[in-house]
Design a protein around this motif. Structure first.
Motif, short mmCIF file in Angstrom:
data_model
loop_
_atom_site.label_atom_id
_atom_site.label_comp_id
_atom_site.label_asym_id
_atom_site.label_seq_id
_atom_site.Cartn_x
_atom_site.Cartn_y
_atom_site.Cartn_z
N THR A 186 -0.69 -2.06 -3.27
CA THR A 186 -0.88 -1.15 -4.41
C THR A 186 -0.98 0.30 -3.93
OG1 THR A 186 -2.02 -2.87 -5.65
CG2 THR A 186 -2.33 -0.60 -6.39
N LYS A 187 -1.79 0.54 -2.89
CA LYS A 187 -2.03 1.91 -2.41
C LYS A 187 -0.76 2.58 -1.91
CE LYS A 187 -6.93 1.80 -1.20
NZ LYS A 187 -7.28 3.01 -1.99
N ASP A 222 -10.52 7.22 2.74
CA ASP A 222 -9.94 5.91 3.07
C ASP A 222 -9.47 5.81 4.52
OD1 ASP A 222 -10.32 5.00 0.52
OD2 ASP A 222 -8.27 5.37 -0.15
N GLU A 247 -4.49 -4.87 -1.98
CA GLU A 247 -4.90 -3.47 -2.15
C GLU A 247 -3.96 -2.52 -1.42
OE1 GLU A 247 -9.77 -3.89 -2.71
OE2 GLU A 247 -8.90 -3.79 -0.68
#
Length: 435
Positions: free
Chosen positions: A120-121, A181, A117
């Motif tokens: 990707t971020k 986030d 993740e």
């Protein structure tokens, strides 16, 4: 290519080609016709070559110890995880620790992103150069780094994943993390750095780590009025622990106090005593004293509560160690305290006349350190370098290593030796290791 080099200088090369051993392209043979020229004899030839390079003619000796010096090869030929980890092994630990989106730190369970993740971020990618069938070099962009193994339910990172580059992008992205986030991203940062700390917190044991032999051998080559200078990028305490086991006094830039505080001027001091029954001002220098410069910090360093001083504590009592974590902005971090003072001292050591620099476990991938060394070799004609590594002819050498090899071929005072700290290096330097 079957030819494998073990020692190379501008005037001497020792290599193995298939089952034969060579010195400057001349095959080495045993004295008796019925005798076989063995690897043991070849190792003695290498030891003689190293002895000719590393002798008592130097006024100063500086050793640069990198991550590879803290790695021990297992019986299968791969690093033994219990005794030091490579950067790639640490990256796999990070992958595994974030896998379940939970991480336990100080008995608290934190919600984290998986490594996939995070990749990707932050849009992490690697651009590598490859030659096609025609020999033309083309660039390839790598975005998928996680390999799902068919036979085992375990994910693994591809060799193209570079933890240092990833952390650089990761830390840069921190400024732009969406508000929703922020907490989870911060937890992920804590988890990754905690894994790096855990992976470098191994304990010294003399039957696996040869640091004590290394210190003993080189300290005997240093003139009595000088100190052996050890510079390391490692956070671990293997050097301190091995020095302590052998009765060395370590000057690491901290004052002699109940709670030691960092003071770079400590490196300039010597330990001496007056010679008894001598009327002159003659003094005797204390033996087995070394300077230890930990240029990337240490597991035992921590900021004082006021943030004004750096303290040295026992390893188990440090919560947030002062460390330069692996990332490509290490160069910028090196201008901060205490790293600036440590790098300045290292640079000053390389400028001294008649100096020998020995590197071990350092691949010259750290650009900010490598450029300093390469420039010093060019500007200081009396600086000699013995660069040692597990492979002195890597298939894909980094730019700095390639330049080092070219300089060696141009008759600069550089020798390359295939050896590692915890294998044959101490034997080649004059130790009594059995090959």
């Amino acid at each position: 290519m079957s030819k494998k080099y073990y020692f190379k200088s501008s005037k001497l090369s020792l290599y193995k080609d298939k089952d034969k051993y060579f010195k400057n392209d001349e095959e080495l043979k045993a004295e008796g016709e019925s005798e076989e020229y063995t690897e043991i004899k070849f190792d003695k030839e290498i030891k003689n070559a190293v002895s000719s390079w590393v002798n008592n003619r130097f006024d100063n000796i500086v050793c640069l110890i990198g991550a590879g010096a803290s790695v021990v090869q297992g019986e299968d030929g791969y690093p033994d995880k219990q005794y030091g980890q490579t950067v790639q092994m640490i990256a796999d630990e990070v992958l595994f620790s974030l896998k379940n989106k939970k991480y336990v730190l100080d008995k608290n369970e934190l919600e984290v992103f998986t490594l996939e993740e995070l990749i990707t971020k932050i849009k992490y990618k690697e651009v590598i150069s490859k030659k096609d069938s025609t020999g033309e070099e083309k660039q390839e962009v790598i975005k998928n780094f996680i390999i799902n193994q068919d036979k085992e339910p375990v994910e693994k990172l591809s060799n193209n994943f570079n933890l240092e580059n990833f952390l650089s992008v990761f830390l840069s992205y921190e400024k732009f993390v969406p508000e929703e986030d922020e907490e989870k991203f911060g937890n992920s940062r804590k988890a990754i750095f905690q894994e790096i700390i855990k992976a470098t917190s191994y304990e010294y044991t003399s039957d696996k780590f040869y640091h004590a032999k290394f210190l003993n051998i080189l300290s005997k080559l240093v003139k009595k009025e000088q100190k052996l200078n050890i510079v390391t990028t490692n956070y671990d305490t293997l050097l301190e622990d091995s020095a302590n086991a052998e009765g060395f006094t370590v000057l690491d830039g901290f004052k002699f106090a109940q709670l030691p505080i960092f003071d770079a001027s400590m490196f300039d001091w010597h330990l001496i005593k007056d010679v008894p029954n001598v009327k002159t001002q003659e003094v005797e220098y204390m033996s087995k004293v070394i300077n230890l410069l930990k240029i990337h910090g240490s597991l035992t360093w921590e900021l004082s509560p006021t943030g004004k001083n750096i303290l040295r504590k026992s390893k188990g009592n440090v919560t947030n160690p002062v460390m330069v974590f692996p990332s490509s902005d290490k160069y910028a971090q090196s201008y901060q305290e205490p790293y600036f003072e440590l790098f300045a001292k290292f640079q000053e050591l390389l400028k001294r006349s008649n100096t020998l620099l020995i590197t071990s476990g350092f691949s010259f991938a750290d650009n900010h350190i490598s450029r300093m060394i390469l420039q010093a070799v060019k500007s200081n004609g009396s600086l000699h370098v013995l660069a040692t590594d597990y492979d002195i002819e890597p298939n894909e050498p980094n730019e700095n290593w390639s330049e080092l090899v070219k300089m060696q071929e141009k008759d600069y005072q550089i020798a390359l030796l295939k050896a590692t700290m915890n294998d044959k290096l101490t034997g080649y330097l004059g130790g009594d290791n059995e090959y």
